[in-house]
Motif scaffolding. Structure first.
Motif, PDB file in Angstrom:
ATOM      1  N   GLY A   1       0.849  -1.315   0.317  1.00  0.00           N
ATOM      2  CA  GLY A   1       0.065  -0.030  -0.071  1.00  0.00           C
ATOM      3  C   GLY A   1       0.786   0.995  -0.146  1.00  0.00           C
ATOM      4  N   SER A   2       1.972   0.826   0.429  1.00  0.00           N
ATOM      5  CA  SER A   2       3.113   2.352   0.665  1.00  0.00           C
ATOM      6  C   SER A   2       2.719   2.710  -1.261  1.00  0.00           C
ATOM      7  CB  SER A   2       4.277   2.045   0.846  1.00  0.00           C
ATOM      8  OG  SER A   2       4.191   1.728   1.960  1.00  0.00           O
ATOM      9  N   PRO A   3       2.727   4.221  -1.351  1.00  0.00           N
ATOM     10  CA  PRO A   3       3.146   4.564  -2.631  1.00  0.00           C
ATOM     11  C   PRO A   3       3.924   4.707  -3.396  1.00  0.00           C
ATOM     12  CG  PRO A   3       2.441   6.732  -1.585  1.00  0.00           C
ATOM     13  CD  PRO A   3       2.586   5.178  -0.382  1.00  0.00           C
ATOM     14  N   ILE A   4       4.150   4.771  -4.609  1.00  0.00           N
ATOM     15  CA  ILE A   4       5.578   4.961  -5.602  1.00  0.00           C
ATOM     16  C   ILE A   4       5.194   6.130  -6.492  1.00  0.00           C
ATOM     17  CG2 ILE A   4       7.094   4.045  -6.720  1.00  0.00           C
ATOM     18  CD1 ILE A   4       5.896   1.898  -4.809  1.00  0.00           C
ATOM     19  N   GLN A   5       6.519   7.372  -6.708  1.00  0.00           N
ATOM     20  CA  GLN A   5       6.892   7.931  -6.840  1.00  0.00           C
ATOM     21  C   GLN A   5       8.154   8.158  -7.580  1.00  0.00           C
ATOM     22  OE1 GLN A   5       6.482  10.392  -3.631  1.00  0.00           O
ATOM     23  NE2 GLN A   5       5.071  12.004  -5.051  1.00  0.00           N
ATOM     24  N   GLN A   6       7.953   8.481  -8.788  1.00  0.00           N
ATOM     25  CA  GLN A   6       9.313   8.905 -10.011  1.00  0.00           C
ATOM     26  C   GLN A   6       9.465  10.183  -9.595  1.00  0.00           C
ATOM     27  OE1 GLN A   6       8.718   7.563 -13.533  1.00  0.00           O
ATOM     28  NE2 GLN A   6      11.212   8.514 -14.347  1.00  0.00           N
ATOM     29  N   VAL A   7      11.070  10.114  -9.224  1.00  0.00           N
ATOM     30  CA  VAL A   7      11.448  11.421  -8.544  1.00  0.00           C
ATOM     31  C   VAL A   7      12.193  11.704  -9.795  1.00  0.00           C
ATOM     32  CG1 VAL A   7      13.449  12.644  -7.903  1.00  0.00           C
ATOM     33  CG2 VAL A   7      12.629  10.768  -6.265  1.00  0.00           C
ATOM     34  N   LEU A   8      11.473  12.972 -10.275  1.00  0.00           N
ATOM     35  CA  LEU A   8      12.709  14.141 -11.339  1.00  0.00           C
ATOM     36  C   LEU A   8      13.517  14.880 -11.221  1.00  0.00           C
ATOM     37  CD1 LEU A   8       8.459  14.873 -12.711  1.00  0.00           C
ATOM     38  CD2 LEU A   8      10.075  13.049 -13.388  1.00  0.00           C
ATOM     39  N   SER A   9      13.886  15.653 -12.146  1.00  0.00           N
ATOM     40  CA  SER A   9      15.192  16.904 -12.158  1.00  0.00           C
ATOM     41  C   SER A   9      14.131  17.258 -11.529  1.00  0.00           C
ATOM     42  CB  SER A   9      15.022  16.818 -13.514  1.00  0.00           C
ATOM     43  OG  SER A   9      14.180  17.688 -14.456  1.00  0.00           O
TER      44      SER A   9
ATOM     45  N   ASP B   1      16.506   6.098 -13.820  1.00  0.00           N
ATOM     46  CA  ASP B   1      15.627   6.460 -12.980  1.00  0.00           C
ATOM     47  C   ASP B   1      15.352   6.522 -11.883  1.00  0.00           C
ATOM     48  OD1 ASP B   1      13.948   7.283 -15.614  1.00  0.00           O
ATOM     49  OD2 ASP B   1      12.967   5.211 -15.649  1.00  0.00           O
ATOM     50  N   THR B   2      15.000   7.635 -11.520  1.00  0.00           N
ATOM     51  CA  THR B   2      14.675   7.268  -9.225  1.00  0.00           C
ATOM     52  C   THR B   2      13.288   7.109  -8.697  1.00  0.00           C
ATOM     53  OG1 THR B   2      16.713   8.462  -9.202  1.00  0.00           O
ATOM     54  CG2 THR B   2      15.676   8.827  -7.105  1.00  0.00           C
ATOM     55  N   ILE B   3      13.547   5.761  -8.137  1.00  0.00           N
ATOM     56  CA  ILE B   3      12.501   5.603  -7.527  1.00  0.00           C
ATOM     57  C   ILE B   3      11.947   5.853  -6.174  1.00  0.00           C
ATOM     58  CG2 ILE B   3      10.523   3.060  -7.690  1.00  0.00           C
ATOM     59  CD1 ILE B   3      10.859   4.316 -10.543  1.00  0.00           C
TER      60      ILE B   3
END
Length: 261
Positions: free
Chosen positions: A115-123, A140-142
């Motif tokens: 259930g923990s949310p996943i995001q992608q780190v942008l510049s 890519d950084t998760i």
């Protein structure tokens, strides 16, 4: 007879964050203060190159989590895994493989729960939810934000620091096993190029930050490691053509240990 009661999860909001760079030797880091500071606890030995079917939810969130590893959904019924490196897991092209075993604290205590949310780190370090149909790419950084944890609320910081300390001691042990020592003082980095390769310039990148560029053979850069924090660092050398495109690149982990000044 009834078994022992199940441990209760802590109510501490966002007890920790896990940040994983999907690249060779990419850092795997833990933050217990909402991203203000990060502790290095592992490196990526092999990035994921594809996704696999298996998501039980359409949301970009952790689908499964245990000491064996973690799987997170990226939409469209697909997942990416984060696993310890071993011969069996190397067959899984949808897995980001890490250089620590499942016995380490990262897998025992710091795999964010389902259930923990996943995001992608942008510049610029901004983070956005993983887009539907996402496919992992090199570099890519998760970012995974734990919503709860079984760790005692007053011990989370100490456990994270201990995980970083154990990783650091493991790196030093590997150096000693190879008959090597940590680096100190002035470090000379030379781009060793393939025979016949004639780049117009060579860049030197340390921990993702450009440290220098030269267009003069033998393409060498001198760095004063006393300006760096003691610990493990990633050095990347890129050979560029006249248009600035990358011809070849090479990466190497080094360990710096300078005496106190």
């Amino acid at each position: 007879s009834a078994g022992a009661p199940a441990p209760k999860t802590q109510d501490t909001p966002e007890p920790f964050r896990l940040r994983v760079n999907n690249a060779l030797y990419g850092p795997v880091e833990i933050s217990t203060d909402r991203g203000s500071h990060w502790l290095l606890v592992a490196r990526v030995l092999r990035p994921a190159t594809q996704t696999a079917p298996g998501a039980q939810s359409r949301l970009p969130e952790v689908q499964r989590s245990s000491d064996e590893g973690l799987a997170f959904g990226v939409g469209a019924g697909m997942i990416v895994r984060i696993l310890p490196d071993n011969p069996l897991n190397r067959k899984d092209k949808a897995a980001i493989l890490l250089n620590v075993p499942k016995t380490f604290a990262l897998f025992k205590d710091f795999m964010p729960p389902v259930g923990s949310p996943i995001q992608q780190v942008l510049s610029g370090n901004s983070a956005v939810p993983i887009p539907t149909g996402y496919a992992p790419s090199e570099g890519d950084t998760i970012l995974i934000t734990a919503q709860r944890t079984l760790l005692p609320g007053d011990k989370i910081d100490a456990y994270a620091k201990d995980a970083a300390d154990v990783y650091r001691e493991t790196v030093l042990s590997r150096l000693r096993a190879k008959g090597k020592k940590p680096l100190s003082g002035i470090l000379e980095i030379t781009g060793r190029l393939a025979q016949g390769e004639e780049p117009k310039a060579v860049t030197f990148i340390v921990d993702g930050v450009m440290k220098g560029i030269t267009n003069t053979p033998p393409f060498t850069l001198k760095c004063d490691t006393r300006d760096w924090a003691n610990g493990e660092h990633l050095v990347e050398i890129r050979a560029l053509d006249a248009g600035g495109a990358v011809l070849t690149k090479a990466k190497q982990l080094i360990y710096v240990q300078n005496p106190p000044t």
